[in-house]
Design an enzyme around this catalytic site. Structure first.
Site, PDB file in Angstrom:
ATOM      1  N   HIS A  32      -9.378   1.137   5.052  1.00 14.58           N
ATOM      2  CA  HIS A  32      -8.079   1.300   5.720  1.00 14.58           C
ATOM      3  C   HIS A  32      -8.245   2.208   6.938  1.00 14.58           C
ATOM      4  CE1 HIS A  32      -3.950   2.464   6.487  1.00 14.58           C
ATOM      5  NE2 HIS A  32      -3.618   1.346   5.872  1.00 14.58           N
ATOM      6  N   GLU A  91      -4.993  -4.910  10.662  1.00 18.98           N
ATOM      7  CA  GLU A  91      -3.950  -3.906  10.858  1.00 18.98           C
ATOM      8  C   GLU A  91      -4.203  -3.177  12.175  1.00 18.98           C
ATOM      9  OE1 GLU A  91      -2.094  -2.695   6.808  1.00 18.98           O
ATOM     10  OE2 GLU A  91      -3.763  -1.371   7.222  1.00 18.98           O
ATOM     11  N   GLU A 101      -6.610   4.594   7.990  1.00 25.34           N
ATOM     12  CA  GLU A 101      -6.433   6.034   7.717  1.00 25.34           C
ATOM     13  C   GLU A 101      -7.702   6.623   7.104  1.00 25.34           C
ATOM     14  OE1 GLU A 101      -2.775   5.456   5.593  1.00 25.34           O
ATOM     15  OE2 GLU A 101      -1.869   4.841   7.492  1.00 25.34           O
ATOM     16  N   SER A 161       3.847  -2.136  10.220  1.00 28.15           N
ATOM     17  CA  SER A 161       5.305  -2.204  10.383  1.00 28.15           C
ATOM     18  C   SER A 161       5.897  -3.551   9.983  1.00 28.15           C
ATOM     19  CB  SER A 161       5.703  -1.844  11.820  1.00 28.15           C
ATOM     20  OG  SER A 161       5.315  -0.508  12.114  1.00 28.15           O
ATOM     21  N   ASN A 167       0.874  -1.179   0.000  1.00 25.01           N
ATOM     22  CA  ASN A 167       0.000   0.000   0.000  1.00 25.01           C
ATOM     23  C   ASN A 167       0.911   1.229   0.000  1.00 25.01           C
ATOM     24  OD1 ASN A 167      -1.753   2.075   0.515  1.00 25.01           O
ATOM     25  ND2 ASN A 167      -2.347   1.377   2.566  1.00 25.01           N
ATOM     26  N   GLY A 211       2.968   2.290  10.784  1.00 24.75           N
ATOM     27  CA  GLY A 211       3.925   3.394  10.619  1.00 24.75           C
ATOM     28  C   GLY A 211       4.670   3.763  11.890  1.00 24.75           C
ATOM     29  N   LYS A 224       0.138   4.265  -0.227  1.00 27.52           N
ATOM     30  CA  LYS A 224      -0.467   5.451   0.383  1.00 27.52           C
ATOM     31  C   LYS A 224      -0.257   6.679  -0.522  1.00 27.52           C
ATOM     32  CE  LYS A 224      -0.048   3.185   4.805  1.00 27.52           C
ATOM     33  NZ  LYS A 224       0.087   3.270   6.248  1.00 27.52           N
TER      34      LYS A 224
HETATM   35  P1  13P Z   1       3.339   0.432   7.608  1.00 25.41           P
HETATM   36  O1  13P Z   1       3.838  -0.864   6.999  1.00 25.41           O
HETATM   37  O2  13P Z   1       4.056   1.629   7.115  1.00 25.41           O
HETATM   38  O3  13P Z   1       3.264   0.318   9.113  1.00 25.41           O
HETATM   39  O4  13P Z   1       1.825   0.609   7.096  1.00 25.41           O
HETATM   40  C1  13P Z   1       0.940  -0.453   7.213  1.00 25.41           C
HETATM   41  C2  13P Z   1      -0.287  -0.118   6.466  1.00 25.41           C
HETATM   42  O5  13P Z   1      -1.054   0.741   6.847  1.00 25.41           O
HETATM   43  C3  13P Z   1      -0.563  -0.874   5.231  1.00 25.41           C
HETATM   44  O6  13P Z   1      -1.854  -0.652   4.774  1.00 25.41           O
END
Ligand code: 13P
Length: 254
Positions: free
Chosen positions: A98, A170, A100, A216, A12, A176, A14
């Protein structure tokens, strides 16, 4: 991982990568993962790079995903993207729900449910994301939160629809932050999700649904996470932005 389920590693991206950067990244990635067929490999660039990345991926073993999809066919929905627009660009997967999107853009389980159903109706496979916030985990609410999200996001699904769906667990506190859930913590929630799928769709179907872990994931923790019996892949953020790092995670499943 379980041999009955094909693992799926998705990146992803982003809100990162211009078109030129995206094409360069998949160019390098194609070489790194050439010939790997044991796992499905998916990249989810921003919408602006989908067309160029689709061209760059033609004939490769990497599939294309989008980061969201709207439920309507078309209409006055500024900033949204229709399923047919994604199909047009050879997109196969669409992330929905997601954290976010849920946290910063007000997406709800009911909306995620509509997005996922629209994706399925248009031949796209949804990657439905669920996961608890840190305060919820600390308050002992992980099971309740994840159960509610899974039930709400998958409401009204039939067996055929769930078999085309990927679930991504997740934990929000692991995204992150560099704080990965331990393999045991992740496995516990994955097993919970699979039990719930069993209640909803029967054990046979639940045994076929793939559940990814995200938060992560890096080359050095991927093998242990993916070694858990109910973890069938990874949804990778930061580490999917470099070809070598993402390829190393893909290779951890091979
Ligand atoms: P990270 O791998 O940067 O922690 O992000 C995970 C994520 O949100 C994947 O959709």
């Amino acid at each position: 991982m379980n041999p009955n389920r094909k693992s799926i590693i998705a990146g992803n991206w982003k809100m990162y990568k211009t078109t030129a950067d995206a094409v360069a990244l998949v160019g390098a990635l194609k070489n790194e993962v050439a010939g790997i067929t044991k796992s499905e490999i998916v990249v989810c660039p921003p919408f602006t790079a989908l067309a160029a990345v689709a061209g760059a991926l033609a004939g490769s073993n990497i599939q294309l995903g989008a980061q969201n999809v709207h439920w309507e066919k078309e209409g006055a929905f500024t900033g949204e993207i229709a399923p047919a627009m994604l199909k047009d660009l050879c997109v196969r997967y669409a992330i929905v729900g997601h954290s976010e999107r849920r946290q910063f853009f007000g997406e709800t389980d009911a909306g995620v449910n509509k997005r996922a159903k629209a994706a399925l109706a248009n031949g796209l496979r949804p990657i439905v994301c669920v996961g608890e916030m840190l305060a919820e985990r600390e308050a002992g609410k992980t099971e309740a939160v994840v159960t509610g999200q899974v039930r709400g996001s998958l409401a009204g699904f039939d067996k055929n629809q769930i078999l085309e769906t990927v679930i991504a667990y997740e934990p929000v506190w692991a995204i992150g932050t560099g704080k990965t859930a331990s393999p045991a913590q992740a496995q516990e929630v994955h097993a919970l999700i699979r039990r719930l799928l069993g209640e909803l769709f029967g054990a046979d179907v639940a045994g076929k649904v793939r559940i990814q872990y995200g938060g992560s994931v890096k080359a050095d923790n991927a093998k242990e996470l993916l070694g858990q019996s109910d973890i069938d892949g990874a949804l990778v953020g930061g580490a999917s932005l470099k070809a070598g790092d993402f390829a190393a995670i893909v290779k951890a499943t091979v």
